[in-house]
Design a protein around this motif. Structure first.
Motif, short mmCIF file in Angstrom:
data_model
loop_
_atom_site.label_atom_id
_atom_site.label_comp_id
_atom_site.label_asym_id
_atom_site.label_seq_id
_atom_site.Cartn_x
_atom_site.Cartn_y
_atom_site.Cartn_z
N ARG A 34 49.94 -0.84 54.82
CA ARG A 34 49.76 -0.72 53.69
C ARG A 34 49.29 0.62 53.01
O ARG A 34 49.81 0.87 52.04
CB ARG A 34 48.63 -1.87 53.10
N GLY A 93 52.34 3.04 53.54
CA GLY A 93 53.61 2.72 52.61
C GLY A 93 53.71 3.86 51.64
O GLY A 93 54.99 3.62 51.04
N SER A 94 52.81 4.41 50.93
CA SER A 94 53.19 5.60 50.07
C SER A 94 53.29 6.75 50.51
O SER A 94 53.36 7.75 49.71
CB SER A 94 51.95 5.21 48.89
N ARG A 123 57.98 8.92 54.36
CA ARG A 123 58.49 7.57 55.24
C ARG A 123 58.32 8.13 56.51
O ARG A 123 58.12 7.36 57.38
CB ARG A 123 59.75 7.30 54.43
N ARG A 139 54.14 -8.06 52.12
CA ARG A 139 55.24 -7.93 51.36
C ARG A 139 55.03 -8.83 49.87
O ARG A 139 55.69 -8.16 48.89
CB ARG A 139 56.45 -8.55 51.99
N ALA A 191 52.38 -6.72 47.85
CA ALA A 191 52.96 -5.39 47.57
C ALA A 191 54.39 -5.17 47.74
O ALA A 191 54.87 -4.51 48.65
CB ALA A 191 52.24 -4.16 48.55
N GLU A 245 56.38 -3.27 46.40
CA GLU A 245 57.01 -1.91 46.45
C GLU A 245 57.11 -1.23 47.77
O GLU A 245 57.73 -0.39 48.03
CB GLU A 245 55.89 -1.14 45.47
N PHE A 246 56.69 -1.89 48.63
CA PHE A 246 56.86 -1.42 50.21
C PHE A 246 57.73 -2.14 50.88
O PHE A 246 57.86 -2.22 52.05
CB PHE A 246 55.26 -1.72 50.87
N ASP A 247 58.66 -2.98 50.38
CA ASP A 247 59.41 -3.92 50.82
C ASP A 247 60.47 -3.00 51.86
O ASP A 247 60.50 -3.50 53.13
CB ASP A 247 60.51 -4.61 50.05
N PHE A 270 59.97 -0.37 53.70
CA PHE A 270 59.06 0.22 54.75
C PHE A 270 58.64 -1.04 55.54
O PHE A 270 58.61 -0.83 56.64
CB PHE A 270 57.81 0.94 54.05
N ILE A 271 58.10 -1.95 55.02
CA ILE A 271 57.88 -3.30 55.81
C ILE A 271 59.13 -3.76 56.70
O ILE A 271 58.94 -4.12 57.91
CB ILE A 271 57.32 -4.39 55.07
#
Length: 86
Positions: A11, A14-15, A18, A57, A60, A62-64, A66-67
């Motif tokens: 989490r 995620g931002s 990458r 997921r 958040a 927006e982290f799809d 990355f997850i």
């Protein structure tokens, strides 16, 4: 119910940029799973991580991407455990 420590790290990462974030998340997962000595326990630990990532997921979206990358790594670890058990 709180998310597992590696998933909380996902989490936070995620931002982040990458490539570095993925490496750090994989290291956290490896460390988490290494804490379990029995193969069955490691499989359960990986299942718990997948469950928690699914929850993240949802929380958040927006982290799809990355997850998804982290889930693919966990799938690879599951396959490795299956081969070791065979």
């Amino acid at each position: 119910m709180s998310l597992s420590e590696p998933v909380e790290l996902v989490r936070r990462l995620g931002s982040a940029p990458r490539v570095g974030a993925i490496v750090l998340a994989k290291q956290a997962i490896d460390t988490y799973v290494a804490g379990y000595t029995q193969m069955d326990d490691r499989g359960i630990a990986l299942d718990i991580l997948l469950r928690d990532l699914a929850r993240l997921r949802f929380q958040a979206p927006e982290f799809d991407a990355f997850i998804s990358e982290i889930e693919s790594y966990i799938d690879l670890l599951h396959r490795h455990l299956s081969r070791q058990a065979a």
